[in-house]
Motif scaffolding. Structure first.
Motif, PDB file in Angstrom:
ATOM      1  N   ARG A   1      37.043 -67.930 -53.666  1.00 17.26           N
ATOM      2  CA  ARG A   1      36.267 -67.679 -54.876  1.00 17.26           C
ATOM      3  C   ARG A   1      35.269 -66.566 -54.595  1.00 17.26           C
ATOM      4  O   ARG A   1      34.610 -66.569 -53.555  1.00 17.26           O
ATOM      5  CB  ARG A   1      35.538 -68.946 -55.293  1.00 17.26           C
ATOM      6  N   VAL A   2      35.164 -65.621 -55.520  1.00 22.16           N
ATOM      7  CA  VAL A   2      34.127 -64.589 -55.437  1.00 22.16           C
ATOM      8  C   VAL A   2      32.929 -65.122 -56.202  1.00 22.16           C
ATOM      9  O   VAL A   2      32.998 -65.341 -57.410  1.00 22.16           O
ATOM     10  CB  VAL A   2      34.608 -63.241 -56.011  1.00 22.16           C
ATOM     11  N   ASP A   3      31.834 -65.358 -55.487  1.00 16.09           N
ATOM     12  CA  ASP A   3      30.635 -65.913 -56.105  1.00 16.09           C
ATOM     13  C   ASP A   3      29.818 -64.843 -56.822  1.00 16.09           C
ATOM     14  O   ASP A   3      29.049 -65.155 -57.714  1.00 16.09           O
ATOM     15  CB  ASP A   3      29.778 -66.611 -55.057  1.00 16.09           C
ATOM     16  N   GLY A   4      29.983 -63.599 -56.414  1.00 11.44           N
ATOM     17  CA  GLY A   4      29.270 -62.510 -57.070  1.00 11.44           C
ATOM     18  C   GLY A   4      29.654 -61.187 -56.458  1.00 11.44           C
ATOM     19  O   GLY A   4      29.880 -61.086 -55.250  1.00 11.44           O
ATOM     20  N   SER A   5      29.762 -60.175 -57.293  1.00 15.97           N
ATOM     21  CA  SER A   5      30.005 -58.820 -56.810  1.00 15.97           C
ATOM     22  C   SER A   5      29.401 -57.863 -57.817  1.00 15.97           C
ATOM     23  O   SER A   5      29.283 -58.190 -59.000  1.00 15.97           O
ATOM     24  CB  SER A   5      31.498 -58.545 -56.628  1.00 15.97           C
ATOM     25  N   GLY A   6      29.012 -56.706 -57.339  1.00 15.95           N
ATOM     26  CA  GLY A   6      28.431 -55.753 -58.272  1.00 15.95           C
ATOM     27  C   GLY A   6      28.121 -54.420 -57.652  1.00 15.95           C
ATOM     28  O   GLY A   6      28.124 -54.257 -56.431  1.00 15.95           O
ATOM     29  N   VAL A   7      27.840 -53.480 -58.536  1.00 14.00           N
ATOM     30  CA  VAL A   7      27.451 -52.125 -58.168  1.00 14.00           C
ATOM     31  C   VAL A   7      26.130 -51.849 -58.862  1.00 14.00           C
ATOM     32  O   VAL A   7      26.005 -52.057 -60.070  1.00 14.00           O
ATOM     33  CB  VAL A   7      28.504 -51.095 -58.620  1.00 14.00           C
ATOM     34  N   THR A   8      25.142 -51.401 -58.090  1.00 14.52           N
ATOM     35  CA  THR A   8      23.824 -51.150 -58.643  1.00 14.52           C
ATOM     36  C   THR A   8      23.268 -49.859 -58.067  1.00 14.52           C
ATOM     37  O   THR A   8      23.397 -49.606 -56.870  1.00 14.52           O
ATOM     38  CB  THR A   8      22.850 -52.293 -58.273  1.00 14.52           C
ATOM     39  N   TYR A   9      22.672 -49.058 -58.926  1.00 10.31           N
ATOM     40  CA  TYR A   9      21.915 -47.916 -58.441  1.00 10.31           C
ATOM     41  C   TYR A   9      20.496 -48.420 -58.202  1.00 10.31           C
ATOM     42  O   TYR A   9      19.822 -48.850 -59.131  1.00 10.31           O
ATOM     43  CB  TYR A   9      21.920 -46.779 -59.458  1.00 10.31           C
TER      44      TYR A   9
ATOM     45  N   VAL B   1      26.548 -51.646 -53.232  1.00  4.47           N
ATOM     46  CA  VAL B   1      27.739 -52.388 -53.651  1.00  4.47           C
ATOM     47  C   VAL B   1      27.776 -53.653 -52.803  1.00  4.47           C
ATOM     48  O   VAL B   1      27.692 -53.586 -51.575  1.00  4.47           O
ATOM     49  CB  VAL B   1      29.022 -51.555 -53.436  1.00  4.47           C
ATOM     50  N   SER B   2      27.871 -54.811 -53.454  1.00  7.14           N
ATOM     51  CA  SER B   2      27.829 -56.068 -52.699  1.00  7.14           C
ATOM     52  C   SER B   2      28.866 -57.062 -53.230  1.00  7.14           C
ATOM     53  O   SER B   2      29.328 -56.953 -54.362  1.00  7.14           O
ATOM     54  CB  SER B   2      26.437 -56.691 -52.785  1.00  7.14           C
ATOM     55  N   MET B   3      29.207 -58.023 -52.346  1.00  2.00           N
ATOM     56  CA  MET B   3      30.143 -59.083 -52.721  1.00  2.00           C
ATOM     57  C   MET B   3      29.825 -60.325 -51.891  1.00  2.00           C
ATOM     58  O   MET B   3      29.553 -60.222 -50.701  1.00  2.00           O
ATOM     59  CB  MET B   3      31.590 -58.643 -52.441  1.00  2.00           C
ATOM     60  N   ARG B   4      29.838 -61.482 -52.568  1.00  2.00           N
ATOM     61  CA  ARG B   4      29.703 -62.796 -51.919  1.00  2.00           C
ATOM     62  C   ARG B   4      30.951 -63.589 -52.243  1.00  2.00           C
ATOM     63  O   ARG B   4      31.387 -63.637 -53.396  1.00  2.00           O
ATOM     64  CB  ARG B   4      28.500 -63.553 -52.490  1.00  2.00           C
ATOM     65  N   ALA B   5      31.525 -64.232 -51.242  1.00  2.00           N
ATOM     66  CA  ALA B   5      32.746 -64.999 -51.476  1.00  2.00           C
ATOM     67  C   ALA B   5      32.779 -66.205 -50.553  1.00  2.00           C
ATOM     68  O   ALA B   5      32.084 -66.255 -49.533  1.00  2.00           O
ATOM     69  CB  ALA B   5      33.975 -64.129 -51.251  1.00  2.00           C
ATOM     70  N   SER B   6      33.613 -67.174 -50.919  1.00  2.00           N
ATOM     71  CA  SER B   6      33.808 -68.357 -50.083  1.00  2.00           C
ATOM     72  C   SER B   6      35.295 -68.708 -50.089  1.00  2.00           C
ATOM     73  O   SER B   6      36.022 -68.345 -51.002  1.00  2.00           O
ATOM     74  CB  SER B   6      32.977 -69.535 -50.602  1.00  2.00           C
TER      75      SER B   6
ATOM     76  N   ILE C   1      25.846 -49.346 -48.714  1.00  2.00           N
ATOM     77  CA  ILE C   1      24.851 -48.501 -49.369  1.00  2.00           C
ATOM     78  C   ILE C   1      25.238 -47.053 -49.099  1.00  2.00           C
ATOM     79  O   ILE C   1      25.524 -46.686 -47.965  1.00  2.00           O
ATOM     80  CB  ILE C   1      23.430 -48.785 -48.834  1.00  2.00           C
ATOM     81  N   ASP C   2      25.260 -46.255 -50.161  1.00  2.00           N
ATOM     82  CA  ASP C   2      25.512 -44.833 -49.997  1.00  2.00           C
ATOM     83  C   ASP C   2      24.736 -44.070 -51.057  1.00  2.00           C
ATOM     84  O   ASP C   2      24.025 -44.664 -51.861  1.00  2.00           O
ATOM     85  CB  ASP C   2      27.009 -44.521 -50.047  1.00  2.00           C
ATOM     86  N   VAL C   3      24.849 -42.748 -51.037  1.00  2.00           N
ATOM     87  CA  VAL C   3      24.165 -41.895 -52.002  1.00  2.00           C
ATOM     88  C   VAL C   3      25.215 -41.177 -52.837  1.00  2.00           C
ATOM     89  O   VAL C   3      26.145 -40.579 -52.292  1.00  2.00           O
ATOM     90  CB  VAL C   3      23.246 -40.877 -51.292  1.00  2.00           C
ATOM     91  N   VAL C   4      25.051 -41.268 -54.150  1.00  2.00           N
ATOM     92  CA  VAL C   4      25.934 -40.575 -55.085  1.00  2.00           C
ATOM     93  C   VAL C   4      25.171 -39.371 -55.625  1.00  2.00           C
ATOM     94  O   VAL C   4      24.112 -39.538 -56.231  1.00  2.00           O
ATOM     95  CB  VAL C   4      26.346 -41.501 -56.249  1.00  2.00           C
ATOM     96  N   PRO C   5      25.674 -38.158 -55.375  1.00  2.00           N
ATOM     97  CA  PRO C   5      25.009 -36.977 -55.943  1.00  2.00           C
ATOM     98  C   PRO C   5      24.959 -37.061 -57.468  1.00  2.00           C
ATOM     99  O   PRO C   5      25.866 -37.602 -58.102  1.00  2.00           O
ATOM    100  CB  PRO C   5      25.893 -35.808 -55.486  1.00  2.00           C
ATOM    101  N   LYS C   6      23.916 -36.517 -58.040  1.00  2.00           N
ATOM    102  CA  LYS C   6      23.715 -36.600 -59.490  1.00  2.00           C
ATOM    103  C   LYS C   6      24.914 -36.051 -60.244  1.00  2.00           C
ATOM    104  O   LYS C   6      25.341 -36.625 -61.243  1.00  2.00           O
ATOM    105  CB  LYS C   6      22.449 -35.836 -59.865  1.00  2.00           C
TER     106      LYS C   6
END
Length: 184
Positions: free
Chosen positions: A110-118, A136-141, A163-168
């Motif tokens: 099960r994926v408990d949470g995943s997401g992409v955030t600036y 970018v993160s993911m939690r799973a069990s 964690i990375d940097v996305v140019p504008k």
């Protein structure tokens, strides 16, 4: 005059090539999420032995895995370990025989949470925005169950992040296919 045009053309060609190469190196959200899913699958299955002799039934799609990346990475990792894997719906593993020992182990993930955030803007001196830091993160069990006895062989949870940097200039390209996350 012709020499000046030649120099200007060479400089413009170099700048266009450099800009295209920078855009090509920026990963989309899906690509980074796939990399994180690889880390999470490795953590879930690290030092988690699958008893030999019987296959493993993996219910697909995995709950919460909207892109299917974790399901794919778990499947690949199990097969790389030499485990026979069967995919199926969430209804449970089909019985191979009347004997309980013939039933495959059930791997419930099960994926408990995943997401992409600036998470923040990267400023450019003296003013303006150069890019955005992306998390970018993911939690799973996962749980391996022996349906013949009802025993849980193991239960694990894992978390991964990148964690990375996305140019504008690449924000729109990075969001391609992910619903258009725009930090601006």
């Amino acid at each position: 005059m012709n020499r000046l045009w030649g120099v200007i053309s060479a400089v413009l060609a170099t700048l266009i090539t450099a800009a295209g190469a920078a855009s090509a190196s920026t990963k989309t959200h899906g690509m980074v999420l796939d990399s994180v899913a690889t880390m999470v699958a490795a953590d879930l299955l690290r030092d988690a032995p699958v008893p030999g002799g019987r296959p493993v039934f993996l219910a697909a799609p995995v709950r919460g895995d909207t892109l299917g990346v974790l399901t794919q990475r778990i499947l690949e990792r199990l097969r790389a370990q030499g485990v026979a894997v069967r995919l199926g719906g969430r209804g449970g593993a089909p019985s191979d025989s009347a004997a309980p020992a013939g039933r495959p182990y059930e791997l419930s993930a099960r994926v408990d949470g995943s997401g992409v955030t600036y998470v923040r803007r990267i400023r450019s001196f003296p003013f303006g925005v150069k890019g955005y830091e992306r998390l970018v993160s993911m939690r799973a069990s996962a749980t391996l169950l022996d349906p013949a006895t009802g025993d849980v062989a193991w239960a694990r949870s894992a978390t991964g992040r990148a964690i990375d940097v996305v140019p504008k200039r690449d924000v729109a390209a990075a969001a391609g296919g992910s619903g258009g996350i725009n930090p601006a």
